[in-house]
Design a protein around this motif. Sequence first.
Motif, PDB file in Angstrom:
ATOM      1  N   PRO A   1      32.913  32.887  39.229  1.00  0.00           N
ATOM      2  CA  PRO A   1      34.097  33.592  39.745  1.00  0.00           C
ATOM      3  C   PRO A   1      34.045  35.102  39.534  1.00  0.00           C
ATOM      4  N   GLU A   2      33.446  35.536  38.416  1.00  0.00           N
ATOM      5  CA  GLU A   2      33.388  36.970  38.099  1.00  0.00           C
ATOM      6  C   GLU A   2      32.314  37.691  38.910  1.00  0.00           C
TER       7      GLU A   2
ATOM      8  N   GLY B   1      47.237  39.870  34.006  1.00  0.00           N
ATOM      9  CA  GLY B   1      47.349  41.207  33.414  1.00  0.00           C
ATOM     10  C   GLY B   1      46.087  42.002  33.654  1.00  0.00           C
ATOM     11  N   GLU B   2      45.120  41.805  32.761  1.00  0.00           N
ATOM     12  CA  GLU B   2      43.868  42.545  32.835  1.00  0.00           C
ATOM     13  C   GLU B   2      43.100  42.212  34.117  1.00  0.00           C
ATOM     14  N   TYR B   3      43.237  40.980  34.574  1.00  0.00           N
ATOM     15  CA  TYR B   3      42.569  40.554  35.807  1.00  0.00           C
ATOM     16  C   TYR B   3      43.398  39.444  36.443  1.00  0.00           C
TER      17      TYR B   3
ATOM     18  N   ALA C   1      37.855  33.325  42.611  1.00  0.00           N
ATOM     19  CA  ALA C   1      37.246  34.636  42.420  1.00  0.00           C
ATOM     20  C   ALA C   1      38.049  35.357  41.344  1.00  0.00           C
ATOM     21  N   LYS C   2      37.350  35.987  40.410  1.00  0.00           N
ATOM     22  CA  LYS C   2      38.028  36.720  39.345  1.00  0.00           C
ATOM     23  C   LYS C   2      37.998  38.193  39.731  1.00  0.00           C
ATOM     24  N   SER C   3      39.161  38.847  39.682  1.00  0.00           N
ATOM     25  CA  SER C   3      39.208  40.214  40.183  1.00  0.00           C
ATOM     26  C   SER C   3      40.147  41.080  39.360  1.00  0.00           C
ATOM     27  N   GLU C   4      39.707  42.301  39.110  1.00  0.00           N
ATOM     28  CA  GLU C   4      40.582  43.251  38.410  1.00  0.00           C
ATOM     29  C   GLU C   4      41.647  43.795  39.361  1.00  0.00           C
ATOM     30  N   HIS C   5      41.347  43.703  40.650  1.00  0.00           N
ATOM     31  CA  HIS C   5      42.289  44.213  41.649  1.00  0.00           C
ATOM     32  C   HIS C   5      42.706  43.075  42.559  1.00  0.00           C
ATOM     33  N   PRO C   6      43.807  42.416  42.228  1.00  0.00           N
ATOM     34  CA  PRO C   6      44.203  41.246  43.018  1.00  0.00           C
ATOM     35  C   PRO C   6      44.485  41.630  44.467  1.00  0.00           C
ATOM     36  N   PRO C   7      44.182  40.737  45.417  1.00  0.00           N
ATOM     37  CA  PRO C   7      44.408  41.046  46.824  1.00  0.00           C
ATOM     38  C   PRO C   7      45.889  41.238  47.117  1.00  0.00           C
TER      39      PRO C   7
ATOM     40  N   LEU D   1      39.961  35.872  53.421  1.00  0.00           N
ATOM     41  CA  LEU D   1      39.302  36.931  52.650  1.00  0.00           C
ATOM     42  C   LEU D   1      37.786  36.710  52.692  1.00  0.00           C
ATOM     43  N   HIS D   2      37.027  37.794  52.603  1.00  0.00           N
ATOM     44  CA  HIS D   2      35.566  37.717  52.630  1.00  0.00           C
ATOM     45  C   HIS D   2      35.001  38.211  51.301  1.00  0.00           C
ATOM     46  N   PHE D   3      33.968  37.511  50.852  1.00  0.00           N
ATOM     47  CA  PHE D   3      33.347  37.862  49.564  1.00  0.00           C
ATOM     48  C   PHE D   3      31.846  37.973  49.707  1.00  0.00           C
ATOM     49  N   THR D   4      31.272  38.799  48.844  1.00  0.00           N
ATOM     50  CA  THR D   4      29.822  38.869  48.746  1.00  0.00           C
ATOM     51  C   THR D   4      29.418  38.697  47.286  1.00  0.00           C
ATOM     52  N   CYS D   5      28.110  38.629  47.048  1.00  0.00           N
ATOM     53  CA  CYS D   5      27.595  38.451  45.688  1.00  0.00           C
ATOM     54  C   CYS D   5      26.188  39.008  45.635  1.00  0.00           C
ATOM     55  N   LYS D   6      25.816  39.601  44.494  1.00  0.00           N
ATOM     56  CA  LYS D   6      24.437  40.108  44.357  1.00  0.00           C
ATOM     57  C   LYS D   6      23.479  38.927  44.290  1.00  0.00           C
ATOM     58  N   PRO D   7      22.348  39.039  44.975  1.00  0.00           N
ATOM     59  CA  PRO D   7      21.415  37.899  45.016  1.00  0.00           C
ATOM     60  C   PRO D   7      20.968  37.441  43.625  1.00  0.00           C
ATOM     61  N   GLU D   8      20.829  38.383  42.691  1.00  0.00           N
ATOM     62  CA  GLU D   8      20.328  37.983  41.365  1.00  0.00           C
ATOM     63  C   GLU D   8      21.373  37.201  40.554  1.00  0.00           C
ATOM     64  N   LEU D   9      22.606  37.154  41.048  1.00  0.00           N
ATOM     65  CA  LEU D   9      23.657  36.424  40.326  1.00  0.00           C
ATOM     66  C   LEU D   9      23.958  35.060  40.962  1.00  0.00           C
TER      67      LEU D   9
END
Length: 344
Positions: free
Chosen positions: A269-270, A293-295, A310-316, A324-332
């Motif tokens: 999720p992060e 709060g924090e996320y 999805a874990k987010s510091e900035h909620p939609p 909503l659309h999401f991406t992720c770094k390949p190494e993760l």
Amino acid sequence: MASVTIRQVAKSYGDVQVMHGIDLDIEDGEFVVFVGPSGCGKSTLLRMIAGLEEISGGTVSIADEVVNDVAPAKRGVAMVFQTYALYPHMDVYKNMAFGLRQAKTPEEEIDRRVRKAADVLHITDYLHRTPKALSGGQRQRVAIGRAIVREPEVFLFDEPLSNLDAALRVQTRLEIARLHERLGATMIYVTHDQVEAMTLADKIVVLRDGRIEQVGSPIDLYERPDNAFVAQFIGSPKMNFFAPSILAETAPTILGSRLDGNVTVGIRPEHLRRTDGDDVVISAKLELIEHLGEYALVHLICEDGTEFIAKSEHPPTEKAGETLHFTCKPELVHVFDKETGARL
Ligand code: ADP
Ligand code: MG
């Protein structure tokens, strides 16, 4: 202090085998956590090390000596139980002194060790209270004190914090970590709580159905889980799993992994990040947002019903039902065999 070596250890109750050939090396001074769901064999393995359960096959060695036939009191181990197991009619001092008196330790030596342990655990003021006049946290510290005074080579803890409330669990967890720093003793700690495992362990042993799934440092297990079971067990909230067919058409290009029908894709999720570019990996409808709060934890649902977080510091700021659309770094991104769950 001592190492613990476990070779092909098996346990059966009647014709039911519950532990299947466990091999494990625990080094001198190491803090090892056995973690896994209820019934996976954590307590059984710990109790075989303690000598409280007979070993059906294989060997347990402590400090290079096979202890299969050595009595519990002679193994140089001390165990702390979830239920504290204090003597209700004895005060704290007598509870801590009991084992030493049984072993005919001289009174001055008993007094020295009890006072030192009480000091370490901040229970000196309660030495002459009985357990019923103590809080749960204080009782658990007495139980730990009773183990400390025996000056064991190996400490064994079986879910010692389970009966404490959340705040006290965090505090006592820290005290156990400090105790390990201070004593440098070998500690083996059983829990079903992956947060305790992650925060306390030098080495985590993940068990499932009487077998070891993976052994490694907390970071190893988080970053490179050997299989989908470990991947879901370590980390909070749990890793999301996706069938490749639900991912965006661009996903294979972005992730650069083999994403055919024989695999399951895991993304924590992060590690999911909002995108409005051409690097979309997964799109889904917003279901609800948990603000912490924090996320925030953003709950999403795909067209085929697959749910993920999805874990987010900035909620939609979007409303439920919007895409909503999401991406992720390949190494993760983690890719597992769909059938066996093994990491590919
Ligand atoms: P955990 O501590 O991981 O929750 P346990 O070590 O207590 O699991 O139990 C492992 C397995 O052994 C479980 O399937 C449990 O039912 C079984 N078991 C434990 N103790 C006994 C017993 N005394 N008799 C029969 N089966 C037992
Ligand atoms: Mg147990």
